[in-house]
Design a protein around this motif. Structure first.
Motif, short mmCIF file in Angstrom:
data_model
loop_
_atom_site.label_atom_id
_atom_site.label_comp_id
_atom_site.label_asym_id
_atom_site.label_seq_id
_atom_site.Cartn_x
_atom_site.Cartn_y
_atom_site.Cartn_z
N LEU A 23 2.82 71.00 -5.67
CA LEU A 23 3.51 71.23 -4.40
C LEU A 23 4.76 72.08 -4.61
CD1 LEU A 23 3.19 67.68 -2.78
CD2 LEU A 23 2.06 69.79 -2.03
N THR A 24 5.51 71.79 -5.69
CA THR A 24 6.70 72.59 -5.99
C THR A 24 6.31 74.02 -6.31
OG1 THR A 24 7.77 70.61 -6.89
CG2 THR A 24 8.75 72.73 -7.44
N THR A 25 5.20 74.18 -7.03
CA THR A 25 4.72 75.51 -7.37
C THR A 25 4.36 76.30 -6.11
OG1 THR A 25 3.87 74.71 -9.49
CG2 THR A 25 2.99 76.80 -8.69
N LEU A 26 3.73 75.63 -5.14
CA LEU A 26 3.42 76.28 -3.87
C LEU A 26 4.70 76.75 -3.17
CD1 LEU A 26 0.60 74.10 -2.24
CD2 LEU A 26 0.39 76.39 -3.22
N PHE A 27 5.71 75.90 -3.16
CA PHE A 27 6.98 76.27 -2.52
C PHE A 27 7.60 77.48 -3.20
CE2 PHE A 27 11.63 75.99 -2.53
CZ PHE A 27 11.88 76.11 -1.18
N ILE A 28 7.61 77.46 -4.55
CA ILE A 28 8.16 78.59 -5.30
C ILE A 28 7.37 79.86 -4.98
CG2 ILE A 28 8.52 79.55 -7.61
CD1 ILE A 28 9.04 76.68 -8.56
N GLY A 29 6.04 79.73 -4.94
CA GLY A 29 5.20 80.88 -4.66
C GLY A 29 5.47 81.47 -3.29
N PHE A 30 5.56 80.61 -2.26
CA PHE A 30 5.86 81.09 -0.90
C PHE A 30 7.22 81.79 -0.87
CE2 PHE A 30 2.74 77.92 0.83
CZ PHE A 30 1.98 78.83 1.54
N THR A 31 8.21 81.20 -1.54
CA THR A 31 9.55 81.77 -1.55
C THR A 31 9.56 83.15 -2.20
OG1 THR A 31 10.51 79.55 -1.68
CG2 THR A 31 11.94 81.40 -2.26
N LEU A 32 8.92 83.26 -3.35
CA LEU A 32 8.91 84.54 -4.07
C LEU A 32 8.08 85.59 -3.35
CD1 LEU A 32 8.52 83.29 -7.75
CD2 LEU A 32 10.61 83.81 -6.49
N ALA A 33 6.96 85.17 -2.76
CA ALA A 33 6.11 86.13 -2.05
C ALA A 33 6.86 86.78 -0.88
CB ALA A 33 4.85 85.44 -1.54
N GLY A 34 7.86 86.07 -0.35
CA GLY A 34 8.66 86.62 0.73
C GLY A 34 9.43 87.87 0.34
N ALA A 35 9.55 88.13 -0.97
CA ALA A 35 10.24 89.35 -1.41
C ALA A 35 9.53 90.60 -0.92
CB ALA A 35 10.34 89.37 -2.94
N LEU A 36 8.24 90.50 -0.66
CA LEU A 36 7.49 91.66 -0.16
C LEU A 36 8.00 92.11 1.21
CD1 LEU A 36 3.86 90.66 -1.21
CD2 LEU A 36 5.32 92.40 -2.27
#
Length: 247
Positions: A47-60
């Motif tokens: 779940l934490t990994t999903l949150f990190i992924g969503f946060t980082l993907a927002g850089a696009l």
């Protein structure tokens, strides 16, 4: 004053040490924890990994290649990178390396799965790239120290579920992360401000999408061949530069 080897790579060595320490703690807990507790630990990491992924993907959303939106650049990089990765069988190669280590060191259980998952989780993301550049260029290992703490805690949960294979991901950390730190001086002119450079942002965004895939795998919702997308990390800044040129 020129930085020495330790000053340029200190964060990588500390990161490797925390992963090894987390692996040892995870191994000590593995025999004492029932399956339901091991599962909930991995789900917490997932779940934490999903949150990190969503946060980082927002850089696009913060990148524009001329008139081309960053999300489009990320999408094309991910699709083309995935095709290249499948053509080159990168996932299979990483799994073969895991199997070879498992045989050599007589690892048991889900050794290969733990090795592949941990290697990707610990090495894909902006903390690895930006932290390694700052460590190698300035001797500042602050970001890598934060990463080391996160990786160490994740290693405890992953090892409790997958076994000792997680600890062997330190080989990938040392080679990949240490290599970036040592090569940082050569890219200093290209990345005067790594944290806001659009080439780093597109890599961050694509890396975030890959981390989302890891989170889904950890939650066992599906099985995404995340390693096959690794070429996308190299393609993303090239596609951004191409978009800037044609626009």
């Amino acid at each position: 004053m020129e930085l020495g080897f330790w000053e340029r790579t200190s964060g990588t060595w500390i990161n490797a040490a925390t992963v090894l320490a987390g692996t040892l703690v995870g191994l000590a807990l593995a025999g004492r924890l029932p399956e339901r507790l091991r599962r909930i630990m991995v789900q917490g990491v997932g779940l934490t990994t999903l949150f990190i992924g969503f946060t980082l993907a927002g850089a696009l959303n913060r990148v524009q290649g001329g008139t081309v939106d960053g999300l489009i650049i990320g999408l094309v990089a991910l699709v083309l990178g995935g095709l290249l990765g499948e053509w080159g069988r990168l996932e299979d190669g990483l799994e073969r390396l895991g199997h070879a280590l498992k045989t050599r060191f007589q690892g048991g259980g889900r050794f290969t799965e733990g090795f592949v998952t941990a290697s990707l989780l610990f090495c894909v993301g902006p903390l690895t790239l930006i932290g390694s550049i700052e460590n190698g260029l300035l001797g500042d290992d602050t970001l890598l120290m934060i990463k080391a703490t996160l990786d160490g805690l994740s290693a405890v949960a992953l090892t409790s579920a997958f076994g000792v294979g997680v600890g062997f991901s330190v080989l990938v950390i040392l080679l990949y992360q240490g290599g970036i730190s040592l090569a940082a001086a050569s890219v200093a002119a290209l990345l005067p401000d790594p944290a806001t450079d659009p080439r780093v942002l597109v890599v961050t965004g694509v890396g975030g999408l890959m981390i989302l895939g890891l989170g889904l795998n950890l939650l066992e919702l599906t099985r995404i061949r995340v390693a096959s997308f690794l070429p996308a990390l190299a393609l993303a800044p090239l596609l951004w530069a191409l978009a800037e040129l044609v626009s």
